[in-house]
Design an enzyme around this catalytic site. Structure first.
Site, PDB file in Angstrom:
ATOM      1  N   ARG A   1      29.710  45.618  51.566  1.00 40.79           N
ATOM      2  CA  ARG A   1      28.663  46.238  50.740  1.00 40.79           C
ATOM      3  C   ARG A   1      28.328  45.449  49.470  1.00 40.79           C
ATOM      4  O   ARG A   1      28.986  44.498  49.104  1.00 40.79           O
ATOM      5  CB  ARG A   1      29.079  47.664  50.351  1.00 40.79           C
ATOM      6  N   ASP A   2      27.268  45.936  48.810  1.00 43.45           N
ATOM      7  CA  ASP A   2      26.825  45.502  47.479  1.00 43.45           C
ATOM      8  C   ASP A   2      26.291  44.065  47.437  1.00 43.45           C
ATOM      9  O   ASP A   2      26.842  43.204  46.735  1.00 43.45           O
ATOM     10  CB  ASP A   2      27.960  45.665  46.452  1.00 43.45           C
TER      11      ASP A   2
ATOM     12  N   ASP B   1      27.016  53.089  39.647  1.00 45.54           N
ATOM     13  CA  ASP B   1      26.589  51.693  39.499  1.00 45.54           C
ATOM     14  C   ASP B   1      25.133  51.477  39.064  1.00 45.54           C
ATOM     15  O   ASP B   1      24.221  52.072  39.639  1.00 45.54           O
ATOM     16  CB  ASP B   1      26.721  50.956  40.843  1.00 45.54           C
TER      17      ASP B   1
ATOM     18  N   ASP C   1      38.149  47.213  43.680  1.00 49.57           N
ATOM     19  CA  ASP C   1      38.203  48.613  44.084  1.00 49.57           C
ATOM     20  C   ASP C   1      39.585  49.221  43.827  1.00 49.57           C
ATOM     21  O   ASP C   1      39.698  50.385  43.458  1.00 49.57           O
ATOM     22  CB  ASP C   1      37.859  48.684  45.582  1.00 49.57           C
TER      23      ASP C   1
ATOM     24  N   TRP D   1      30.291  62.821  42.511  1.00 50.00           N
ATOM     25  CA  TRP D   1      29.703  61.842  43.429  1.00 50.00           C
ATOM     26  C   TRP D   1      29.225  62.512  44.715  1.00 50.00           C
ATOM     27  O   TRP D   1      29.900  63.380  45.257  1.00 50.00           O
ATOM     28  CB  TRP D   1      30.744  60.761  43.745  1.00 50.00           C
TER      29      TRP D   1
ATOM     30  N   TRP E   1      25.496  63.336  38.148  1.00 46.29           N
ATOM     31  CA  TRP E   1      26.390  62.170  38.292  1.00 46.29           C
ATOM     32  C   TRP E   1      25.609  60.874  38.370  1.00 46.29           C
ATOM     33  O   TRP E   1      24.595  60.801  39.074  1.00 46.29           O
ATOM     34  CB  TRP E   1      27.196  62.338  39.591  1.00 46.29           C
TER      35      TRP E   1
ATOM     36  N   TRP F   1      23.382  52.785  49.051  1.00 42.80           N
ATOM     37  CA  TRP F   1      24.345  52.360  48.044  1.00 42.80           C
ATOM     38  C   TRP F   1      23.843  51.136  47.295  1.00 42.80           C
ATOM     39  O   TRP F   1      22.687  50.758  47.416  1.00 42.80           O
ATOM     40  CB  TRP F   1      25.715  52.134  48.705  1.00 42.80           C
ATOM     41  N   SER F   2      24.757  50.496  46.573  1.00 44.75           N
ATOM     42  CA  SER F   2      24.326  49.507  45.576  1.00 44.75           C
ATOM     43  C   SER F   2      23.679  48.249  46.138  1.00 44.75           C
ATOM     44  O   SER F   2      23.924  47.859  47.280  1.00 44.75           O
ATOM     45  CB  SER F   2      25.512  49.114  44.708  1.00 44.75           C
TER      46      SER F   2
END
Ligand code: NAG
Ligand code: NAG
Ligand code: NAG
Ligand code: NAG
Ligand code: NAG
Length: 578
Positions: A191-192, A66, A279, A90, A63, A125-126
């Site tokens: 996030r991100d 991003d 989202d 994921w 998988w 994460w991203s």
């Protein structure tokens, strides 16, 4: 970043499969039988990797989602991406890492960032790269801490003399940004981080995506040293009823010309782009506006639509995108994740899920009202066996096969000219949802001026095909060009998402040429309409139109003739990827 609701949807899709109706293709001409595929045929296509791409970025298996921290360092392009080393769904996310000298061929390295600190022990994460003065890259990324809170962390290369930057070290003081009861940020929706930019006050600024109930928010943090970060009194921007903002991206664009700008650039001839990944709908939309660096506020230009009805980079499958400034070639490059449209069961069987779209150059259109996008020039290195047609008339109700290219792995570009405007259909209503219009008037519905375009991934006898086309309407004495990517007949396997995508292309077909370029690659068609005004990416999984059984046509299913003023097609060589 995707939310961890995968296991729920997995169960749901799995339940659908238990009711899977096994009907042989030849069984009957009943309408239902036409849309069934033989499980044997499908199984063979999946295990034989008929859908693995030839020149799109993907790892050997598993998988991906991003793109993370894209950048160029000492002439080498880096792409990091969200990756599950253990499977095709994921989970267990790490930052996988690949490098390239041309953005086409890639070598892979060991994962760069993975859980190793309190501040990211439950996930990495991203995030985004920032090149500090002096050329030193650093990464800000989201970690999941021991209490499952989303926090922002810093990592940096261990050895700047290593051109591949294979080892990354975490900043010991992580986390640097934290949701607290005092700042009222929701730690489950935080996030991100973006690439940071430098203000005239010498402070670094960075955005973090969030939401406050259903108000989508881009929080702004400032720092003088990348160590202490202070939350600004007000967010850079927020929009009601848009839900969680993932992967914000904020960058300057030139008001004249293609040239990209460094993220910290300012000046009179500079506009700003704010991109948000929604989202709730899984779409990337953007606005163009101005940025007041003193008040630290972003103002979308008048007429810009915010939220899901706004401008999109891509009206098909494309999410969690991110740009970077390529200071070697003075351009801004866009990366985006192209998700599968297949079932989780099929993903597991083929052993992988997710690819990255071909990187695109982005710049501001002359009108100042939208961005233009075009596949990076380097991708043309893969072209071979050029087919070139002289100009010709494509009669209403006809189609011509493009012979001489590998139709399943190709780059094809056509320009149309229309003159017979008497037959144009009339759009009466004021507002039309282009995607619904494309579903209602699919390629198989005869029109006046259009549908005309490509039939990609076409099988013998056209039992399967993915049509990418234009259809021209008249709306209050103005021409409106609709562009569609029609997946309703892409596959006999009915377990794929077969949504038809569409958008209006802002051009006058009587004044400008109507061009269409499609990058076709075994399970993806990325189409650029009107020279990059509209882009639509479709993921498709034909069961008959696979390998050397794939055909490519130019078609016209309107009643009016159209003129092909030029057509160029190439087979695409396989790139060396990972
Ligand atoms: C840093 O990388 C360079 C180039 O690969 C290498 O020669 C050097 O030994 C590395 N230094 C350390 C401390 O690993
Ligand atoms: C915080 O965000 C999560 C995830 O988006 C959501 O489920 C929760 O309701 C939010 N909490 C508050 C207090 O808004
Ligand atoms: C990815 O595709 C699957 C299958 O079509 C869909 O259920 C899911 O919502 C998609 N996710 C994103 C982020 O596009
Ligand atoms: C063209 O339109 C006719 C209906 O008039 C339809 O039967 C046919 O399938 C269409 N062709 C394509 C390629 O969609
Ligand atoms: C398209 O998808 C829907 C919903 O999954 C399904 O009911 C329908 O049969 C599909 N259509 C075709 C032509 O495969």
């Amino acid at each position: 970043m995707t939310t961890p609701s995968i296991s729920v949807s997995f169960l749901f899709i799995y339940a659908l499969f238990l009711g899977y109706n096994v009907l042989e293709l030849e069984a009957s001409h009943h309408i239902f039988a036409r849309y069934q595929t033989s499980p044997k045929v499908l199984h063979k296509a999946l295990v034989n990797q008929a859908y693995r791409t030839g020149y799109h970025f993907q790892p050997p298996k598993n998988w991906i989602n991003d793109p993370n921290g894209p950048m160029v360092y000492k002439g080498i392009y880096h792409l990091f991406y969200q990756y599950n080393p253990k499977g095709a769904v994921w989970g267990n996310i790490v930052w996988a890492h690949s490098t390239s000298t041309d953005l086409v061929n890639w070598i892979s390295h060991k994962p760069a960032i993975f859980p190793s600190q309190q501040a990211d022990i439950n996930g990495c994460w991203s995030g985004s790269a920032t090149i500090l003065p002096g050329g030193k890259p650093v990464m800000l990324y989201t970690g999941i801490d021991p209490s499952e809170r989303q926090v922002q962390n810093l990592a940096m290369p261990k050895n700047l003399s290593d051109p591949y930057l294979t080892e990354w070290v975490k900043y010991p003081k992580n986390p640097l940004m934290l949701a607290t009861p005092m700042n009222r940020i929701n730690g489950s929706a935080f996030r991100d981080p973006t690439t940071a930019w430098l203000g005239p006050d010498k402070l670094w600024r960075v955005l973090v995506g969030s939401r406050d109930n259903r108000v989508g928010v881009a929080y702004l943090y400032k720092s003088k040293d990348f160590d202490h970060w202070n939350l600004a009194k007000e967010p850079l921007h927020s929009v009601e009823r848009t839900g969680m903002w993932e992967c914000p991206d904020f960058f300057p664009v030139n008001t004249d010309g293609f040239e990209g700008l460094d993220t910290s650039a300012r000046g009179k001839r500079v506009k700003y782009v704010l991109k948000i990944s929604l989202d709730e709908t899984k779409h990337d939309y953007y606005t163009i506006g101005t940025y007041d660096v003193v008040k630290d506020k972003y103002f979308p230009d008048k007429g810009m639509v915010e939220g899901d009805e706004g401008l999109r980079y891509d009206y098909g499958k494309f999410y969690a995108s991110k740009t970077f400034f390529d200071d070697e070639k003075k351009r801004r490059i866009l990366w985006g994740w192209t998700n599968e449209s297949s079932s989780v069961k099929d993903d597991v069987l083929k052993g992988w899920s997710g690819i990255q779209a071909i990187p695109r150059s982005v710049w501001l259109d002359k009108s100042g009202k939208k961005l233009l996008q075009w596949p990076i020039k380097e991708i043309e290195k893969l072209r071979e066996n050029q087919v070139n047609w002289p100009s010709k008339i494509l009669e209403g109700g006809s189609k011509l096969e493009v012979i001489g290219v590998t139709a399943g792995q190709a780059d094809v570009e056509v320009s149309f000219e229309v003159s017979d405007l008497k037959k144009v259909e009339v759009l009466k209503k004021k507002h039309y949802n282009p995607q619904l219009l494309c579903s209602k008037n699919s390629a198989s519905v005869r029109g006046g001026l259009g549908p005309f375009g490509f039939l990609t991934f076409a099988s013998n006898c056209l039992r399967e095909y993915t049509a990418v086309f234009f259809r021209i309407y008249n709306h209050r004495n103005k021409h409106k060009v609709l562009m569609c990517s029609d997946q309703s007949r892409s596959s006999l396997n009915k377990h794929n998402d077969n949504t038809t995508y569409g958008a209006f292309v802002d051009l006058d077909p009587t004044q400008e040429k109507l061009s269409l370029r499609s990058l076709i690659d075994r399970s993806i068609v990325e189409s650029f309409g009107g020279g990059g005004k509209v882009v639509i990416s479709s993921r498709v999984y034909p069961t008959l139109a696979i390998d050397n059984q794939i055909k490519l046509f130019v078609f016209n299913n309107g009643t009016a003739n159209v003129k092909i003023t030029s057509l160029n097609a190439w087979s695409m060589k396989k790139a060396q990827i990972n």
